[in-house]
Write a protein that holds these residues in place. Structure first.
Motif, short mmCIF file in Angstrom:
data_model
loop_
_atom_site.label_atom_id
_atom_site.label_comp_id
_atom_site.label_asym_id
_atom_site.label_seq_id
_atom_site.Cartn_x
_atom_site.Cartn_y
_atom_site.Cartn_z
N ALA A 23 43.22 47.20 43.79
CA ALA A 23 42.00 46.89 44.54
C ALA A 23 40.76 47.07 43.68
O ALA A 23 39.83 46.25 43.73
CB ALA A 23 41.93 47.79 45.78
N ILE A 24 40.74 48.11 42.86
CA ILE A 24 39.59 48.35 41.98
C ILE A 24 39.48 47.23 40.95
O ILE A 24 38.38 46.72 40.68
CB ILE A 24 39.69 49.73 41.31
N ILE A 25 40.60 46.84 40.38
CA ILE A 25 40.59 45.77 39.37
C ILE A 25 40.08 44.47 39.98
O ILE A 25 39.22 43.79 39.41
CB ILE A 25 41.98 45.60 38.75
N LEU A 26 40.60 44.08 41.14
CA LEU A 26 40.20 42.82 41.76
C LEU A 26 38.74 42.85 42.23
O LEU A 26 38.02 41.85 42.09
CB LEU A 26 41.13 42.49 42.92
N LEU A 27 38.30 43.97 42.78
CA LEU A 27 36.92 44.08 43.22
C LEU A 27 35.95 44.03 42.05
O LEU A 27 34.93 43.33 42.10
CB LEU A 27 36.71 45.37 44.01
N THR A 28 36.27 44.73 40.97
CA THR A 28 35.42 44.70 39.79
C THR A 28 35.39 43.31 39.17
O THR A 28 34.33 42.83 38.74
CB THR A 28 35.91 45.74 38.76
N ALA A 29 36.54 42.64 39.14
CA ALA A 29 36.58 41.28 38.60
C ALA A 29 35.75 40.32 39.45
O ALA A 29 35.07 39.43 38.92
CB ALA A 29 38.03 40.79 38.52
N ALA A 36 28.32 36.68 36.59
CA ALA A 36 28.34 35.62 35.57
C ALA A 36 28.00 34.26 36.18
O ALA A 36 27.23 33.48 35.60
CB ALA A 36 29.71 35.57 34.90
N GLY A 37 28.55 33.97 37.35
CA GLY A 37 28.24 32.70 38.01
C GLY A 37 26.79 32.62 38.43
O GLY A 37 26.15 31.57 38.29
N THR A 56 36.01 31.70 35.53
CA THR A 56 36.54 32.04 34.21
C THR A 56 36.29 33.51 33.88
O THR A 56 37.18 34.20 33.37
CB THR A 56 35.90 31.14 33.14
N ALA A 57 35.09 33.98 34.17
CA ALA A 57 34.77 35.38 33.90
C ALA A 57 35.62 36.32 34.75
O ALA A 57 36.11 37.34 34.26
CB ALA A 57 33.29 35.64 34.16
N ALA A 58 35.83 35.96 36.01
CA ALA A 58 36.64 36.81 36.89
C ALA A 58 38.09 36.84 36.41
O ALA A 58 38.71 37.90 36.34
CB ALA A 58 36.56 36.30 38.32
N GLY A 59 38.63 35.69 36.05
CA GLY A 59 40.01 35.64 35.58
C GLY A 59 40.21 36.40 34.29
O GLY A 59 41.20 37.13 34.13
N ALA A 60 39.28 36.25 33.38
CA ALA A 60 39.41 36.95 32.10
C ALA A 60 39.22 38.45 32.27
O ALA A 60 39.88 39.25 31.60
CB ALA A 60 38.38 36.41 31.11
N SER A 61 38.35 38.84 33.19
CA SER A 61 38.12 40.27 33.37
C SER A 61 39.30 40.95 34.06
O SER A 61 39.52 42.15 33.85
CB SER A 61 36.83 40.51 34.15
N HIS A 66 42.98 45.13 33.63
CA HIS A 66 44.37 45.56 33.78
C HIS A 66 44.81 46.39 32.58
O HIS A 66 45.51 47.38 32.73
CB HIS A 66 45.28 44.34 33.95
N GLN A 67 44.39 45.98 31.40
CA GLN A 67 44.74 46.73 30.20
C GLN A 67 43.88 47.99 30.04
O GLN A 67 44.35 48.99 29.50
CB GLN A 67 44.59 45.85 28.96
#
Length: 74
Positions: A23-29, A36-37, A56-61, A66-67
């Protein structure tokens, strides 16, 4: 006569749909993608370009976060 029906599992025993980490990863992305948009739209006044930049920014983030954000116990 038949076998007894199983009792439904206790609400506290069921697993959540998403873990807190996910949830934190998806919310931050999502926030990164919106920023960015929004900045792209303010710069170019192009809604399709801003949407593409934000997605693109959300997908890359998601990959980067995740890492970056470690798993518990790992």
């Amino acid at each position: 006569m038949g076998s007894p029906t199983p009792t439904p599992p206790n609400q506290s025993e069921t697993e959540p749909l998403l873990t807190v980490r996910t949830a934190i990863i998806l919310l931050t992305a999502a926030v990164i993608g919106l920023v960015a948009g929004g900045l792209t739209y303010l710069s170019t006044r192009s809604a399709p370009g801003a949407a593409l930049a934000g997605l693109t920014a959300a997908g890359a983030s998601v990959v980067g976060l995740h890492q970056l954000i470690g798993r518990a116990g790992g």
